[in-house]
Design a protein around this motif. Sequence first.
Motif, PDB file in Angstrom:
ATOM      1  N   TYR A 240     -15.099  18.009  -8.283  1.00 12.48           N
ATOM      2  CA  TYR A 240     -16.272  17.928  -9.026  1.00 12.48           C
ATOM      3  C   TYR A 240     -16.975  16.782  -8.791  1.00 12.48           C
ATOM      4  CZ  TYR A 240     -14.996  22.335 -11.152  1.00 12.48           C
ATOM      5  OH  TYR A 240     -14.807  23.686 -11.335  1.00 12.48           O
ATOM      6  N   LEU A 241     -16.382  15.532  -8.999  1.00 17.81           N
ATOM      7  CA  LEU A 241     -16.633  14.179  -8.877  1.00 17.81           C
ATOM      8  C   LEU A 241     -17.181  13.918  -7.568  1.00 17.81           C
ATOM      9  CD1 LEU A 241     -14.235  12.080 -11.005  1.00 17.81           C
ATOM     10  CD2 LEU A 241     -16.687  12.563 -11.387  1.00 17.81           C
ATOM     11  N   GLY A 242     -16.461  14.371  -6.680  1.00 19.66           N
ATOM     12  CA  GLY A 242     -16.643  14.324  -5.076  1.00 19.66           C
ATOM     13  C   GLY A 242     -18.066  14.888  -4.699  1.00 19.66           C
ATOM     14  N   LEU A 243     -18.235  16.161  -5.358  1.00 23.68           N
ATOM     15  CA  LEU A 243     -19.637  16.903  -5.205  1.00 23.68           C
ATOM     16  C   LEU A 243     -21.016  16.053  -5.823  1.00 23.68           C
ATOM     17  CD1 LEU A 243     -18.764  20.904  -5.984  1.00 23.68           C
ATOM     18  CD2 LEU A 243     -19.245  19.560  -3.612  1.00 23.68           C
ATOM     19  N   ILE A 244     -20.463  15.159  -7.065  1.00 23.20           N
ATOM     20  CA  ILE A 244     -21.607  14.721  -7.803  1.00 23.20           C
ATOM     21  C   ILE A 244     -21.789  13.383  -6.863  1.00 23.20           C
ATOM     22  CG2 ILE A 244     -22.000  13.319  -9.726  1.00 23.20           C
ATOM     23  CD1 ILE A 244     -20.281  15.302 -11.450  1.00 23.20           C
ATOM     24  N   LEU A 245     -20.886  12.828  -6.376  1.00 21.12           N
ATOM     25  CA  LEU A 245     -21.071  11.647  -5.661  1.00 21.12           C
ATOM     26  C   LEU A 245     -21.939  11.867  -4.365  1.00 21.12           C
ATOM     27  CD1 LEU A 245     -20.407   8.522  -5.065  1.00 21.12           C
ATOM     28  CD2 LEU A 245     -18.404   9.329  -3.746  1.00 21.12           C
ATOM     29  N   VAL A 246     -21.697  13.114  -3.627  1.00 20.42           N
ATOM     30  CA  VAL A 246     -22.455  13.718  -2.512  1.00 20.42           C
ATOM     31  C   VAL A 246     -23.916  13.791  -2.930  1.00 20.42           C
ATOM     32  CG1 VAL A 246     -22.705  15.358  -0.873  1.00 20.42           C
ATOM     33  CG2 VAL A 246     -20.456  14.327  -1.224  1.00 20.42           C
ATOM     34  N   ALA A 247     -24.153  14.643  -4.242  1.00 21.41           N
ATOM     35  CA  ALA A 247     -25.402  14.868  -4.539  1.00 21.41           C
ATOM     36  C   ALA A 247     -26.015  13.588  -4.924  1.00 21.41           C
ATOM     37  CB  ALA A 247     -25.313  15.540  -5.771  1.00 21.41           C
ATOM     38  N   ALA A 248     -25.533  12.554  -5.539  1.00 20.67           N
ATOM     39  CA  ALA A 248     -26.113  11.098  -5.916  1.00 20.67           C
ATOM     40  C   ALA A 248     -26.517  10.475  -4.642  1.00 20.67           C
ATOM     41  CB  ALA A 248     -25.253  10.416  -6.487  1.00 20.67           C
ATOM     42  N   ALA A 249     -25.700  10.551  -3.686  1.00 21.51           N
ATOM     43  CA  ALA A 249     -25.946   9.660  -2.390  1.00 21.51           C
ATOM     44  C   ALA A 249     -27.235  10.492  -1.725  1.00 21.51           C
ATOM     45  CB  ALA A 249     -24.596   9.676  -1.624  1.00 21.51           C
ATOM     46  N   SER A 250     -27.317  11.737  -1.695  1.00 20.99           N
ATOM     47  CA  SER A 250     -28.147  12.509  -1.025  1.00 20.99           C
ATOM     48  C   SER A 250     -29.497  12.205  -1.621  1.00 20.99           C
ATOM     49  CB  SER A 250     -28.047  13.693  -1.118  1.00 20.99           C
ATOM     50  OG  SER A 250     -26.611  14.154  -0.455  1.00 20.99           O
ATOM     51  N   LEU A 274     -26.689  -2.258  -1.932  1.00 18.62           N
ATOM     52  CA  LEU A 274     -25.752  -1.721  -0.868  1.00 18.62           C
ATOM     53  C   LEU A 274     -24.532  -1.964  -1.395  1.00 18.62           C
ATOM     54  CD1 LEU A 274     -27.766  -2.412   2.548  1.00 18.62           C
ATOM     55  CD2 LEU A 274     -27.490  -0.175   1.241  1.00 18.62           C
ATOM     56  N   ALA A 275     -24.371  -3.349  -1.742  1.00 17.85           N
ATOM     57  CA  ALA A 275     -22.958  -3.641  -1.968  1.00 17.85           C
ATOM     58  C   ALA A 275     -22.281  -2.638  -3.260  1.00 17.85           C
ATOM     59  CB  ALA A 275     -22.836  -5.154  -2.615  1.00 17.85           C
ATOM     60  N   LEU A 276     -23.217  -2.773  -4.530  1.00 23.45           N
ATOM     61  CA  LEU A 276     -22.628  -1.768  -5.333  1.00 23.45           C
ATOM     62  C   LEU A 276     -22.385  -0.456  -5.125  1.00 23.45           C
ATOM     63  CD1 LEU A 276     -25.283  -3.213  -8.142  1.00 23.45           C
ATOM     64  CD2 LEU A 276     -22.432  -3.730  -8.060  1.00 23.45           C
ATOM     65  N   LEU A 277     -23.235   0.045  -4.120  1.00 21.31           N
ATOM     66  CA  LEU A 277     -23.226   1.540  -3.832  1.00 21.31           C
ATOM     67  C   LEU A 277     -21.674   1.404  -3.108  1.00 21.31           C
ATOM     68  CD1 LEU A 277     -26.690   2.739  -2.607  1.00 21.31           C
ATOM     69  CD2 LEU A 277     -25.107   3.270  -4.756  1.00 21.31           C
ATOM     70  N   GLN A 278     -21.379   0.398  -2.165  1.00 20.06           N
ATOM     71  CA  GLN A 278     -20.234   0.580  -1.296  1.00 20.06           C
ATOM     72  C   GLN A 278     -19.074   0.535  -2.062  1.00 20.06           C
ATOM     73  OE1 GLN A 278     -21.018  -2.313   1.592  1.00 20.06           O
ATOM     74  NE2 GLN A 278     -22.123  -1.170   2.970  1.00 20.06           N
ATOM     75  N   LEU A 279     -19.097  -0.494  -3.170  1.00 18.11           N
ATOM     76  CA  LEU A 279     -17.836  -0.673  -3.990  1.00 18.11           C
ATOM     77  C   LEU A 279     -17.478   0.608  -4.894  1.00 18.11           C
ATOM     78  CD1 LEU A 279     -18.514  -4.454  -4.921  1.00 18.11           C
ATOM     79  CD2 LEU A 279     -16.666  -3.547  -3.493  1.00 18.11           C
ATOM     80  N   GLY A 280     -18.810   1.025  -5.541  1.00 16.32           N
ATOM     81  CA  GLY A 280     -18.575   2.402  -6.208  1.00 16.32           C
ATOM     82  C   GLY A 280     -18.039   3.166  -5.421  1.00 16.32           C
ATOM     83  N   THR A 281     -18.299   3.549  -4.339  1.00 13.09           N
ATOM     84  CA  THR A 281     -17.990   4.508  -3.527  1.00 13.09           C
ATOM     85  C   THR A 281     -16.582   4.476  -3.157  1.00 13.09           C
ATOM     86  OG1 THR A 281     -20.062   4.885  -2.425  1.00 13.09           O
ATOM     87  CG2 THR A 281     -18.405   6.000  -1.251  1.00 13.09           C
ATOM     88  N   MET A 282     -16.178   3.122  -2.636  1.00 15.02           N
ATOM     89  CA  MET A 282     -14.947   3.114  -2.340  1.00 15.02           C
ATOM     90  C   MET A 282     -13.893   3.437  -3.674  1.00 15.02           C
ATOM     91  SD  MET A 282     -15.014  -0.413  -0.223  1.00 15.02           S
ATOM     92  CE  MET A 282     -13.235  -0.812  -0.344  1.00 15.02           C
ATOM     93  N   ALA A 283     -14.351   2.776  -4.809  1.00 17.94           N
ATOM     94  CA  ALA A 283     -13.468   3.082  -5.989  1.00 17.94           C
ATOM     95  C   ALA A 283     -13.389   4.522  -6.358  1.00 17.94           C
ATOM     96  CB  ALA A 283     -13.843   2.286  -7.085  1.00 17.94           C
ATOM     97  N   THR A 284     -14.725   5.437  -6.247  1.00 19.00           N
ATOM     98  CA  THR A 284     -14.419   6.582  -6.454  1.00 19.00           C
ATOM     99  C   THR A 284     -13.434   7.328  -5.518  1.00 19.00           C
ATOM    100  OG1 THR A 284     -16.741   6.293  -7.672  1.00 19.00           O
ATOM    101  CG2 THR A 284     -15.724   8.614  -6.875  1.00 19.00           C
ATOM    102  N   VAL A 285     -13.855   7.188  -4.275  1.00 20.81           N
ATOM    103  CA  VAL A 285     -12.987   7.700  -3.409  1.00 20.81           C
ATOM    104  C   VAL A 285     -11.593   7.523  -3.403  1.00 20.81           C
ATOM    105  CG1 VAL A 285     -12.419   8.052  -0.751  1.00 20.81           C
ATOM    106  CG2 VAL A 285     -14.814   8.008  -1.686  1.00 20.81           C
TER     107      VAL A 285
END
Length: 344
Positions: A240-250, A274-285
């Motif tokens: 679910y979190l992965g889908l939410i992340l995909v939706a937010a990025a889209s 961009l830095a916050l997005l990248q760090l947040g994405t890395m942490a979530t993944v």
Amino acid sequence: MAGLVSIIVPALNEEGNIEPLFQRLAALARRIREEFDMATEVVANDNCSVDKTLEELKQQARLIDPSVLTVRIFRFSRNIGFQKSILVGYHKARGNAVAQIDADMQDPPELLLEFLGKWKEGYHIVYGVRRRPEEDLPTKAARMAFYRLINHLSDDALPHDAGDFRLLDRQVVDVVCALHDNDPYLRGTIASLGLKQIGITYERSSRAHGQSKFGFSQLLKLAIDGITNHTTIPLRLSSYLGLILVAAASVLVCVYLFAWITSDKPMPLGFMTLALLQLGTMATVSFLFAIQGFYVQRIYNQVKDKPLAIIEHSIQQGTHGGAEARSGQPIEVLWTGNHDRSGR
């Protein structure tokens, strides 16, 4: 005799606890004989101790009268862990009722008389509900929170504040031994069978000798095994979190594209964004991969089909009360799901 009671004692570096424990178990065996007309055996599993635990077990097997208490000792080639050690005991136990108790005597052996009384009433599973008056508040709160969390997440009804101090009917032991699980969480597995069970509350004593073998890492592993054994909610949550992340990025991509197309001024690169997005994405993944990794690890252990335990040698009481190792006895390899009562 009306039957046999097996008492499993897993031991790891319990030097100093063995003699007082067996004195209490011998006295308990006499009371079991008097009150229930049942014989008693102890199945002691030495989990590759590096102190004098094995020597003390051998000494007790020599000293104790086998007509009072039969002692069987199994020494593992390596430390296979607490839960697997109990499971080996279930495979080796021969009793109509099978109990398990820790070697540190924090759980009172005498309470097994009450367990047996409930078993005689028809309960298949009797477990102890622990109270620790000496435990500090943060530890107590953490334990209570974990038991209630896993019960809330699980599809099965799991008892609160119950450890591995329990008594099982022979039929339950046969079912547990027939299951194929290389990372067992026995208290949850047994509770999930849905058989008639009851809990008995008792005060847990302080350890008299030695140190507890359950540090933070062992408790954390047990908690992970318990959660991953009884619920797939964390795995679904990661999806679910992965889908939410995909939706937010889209959505963000669409917003930036729309702003870039409609704006009259050049868009800043937005380094911080961009830095916050990248760090947040890395942490979530990373978090998602960690959750999935626990389940992949369990699948790997199941597919690899490793032995439950390798027993270097076993020690039985001789006909004259002495303890002796079977000469020329081959190394025994015990597998999960292989429950042959004739080979115990």
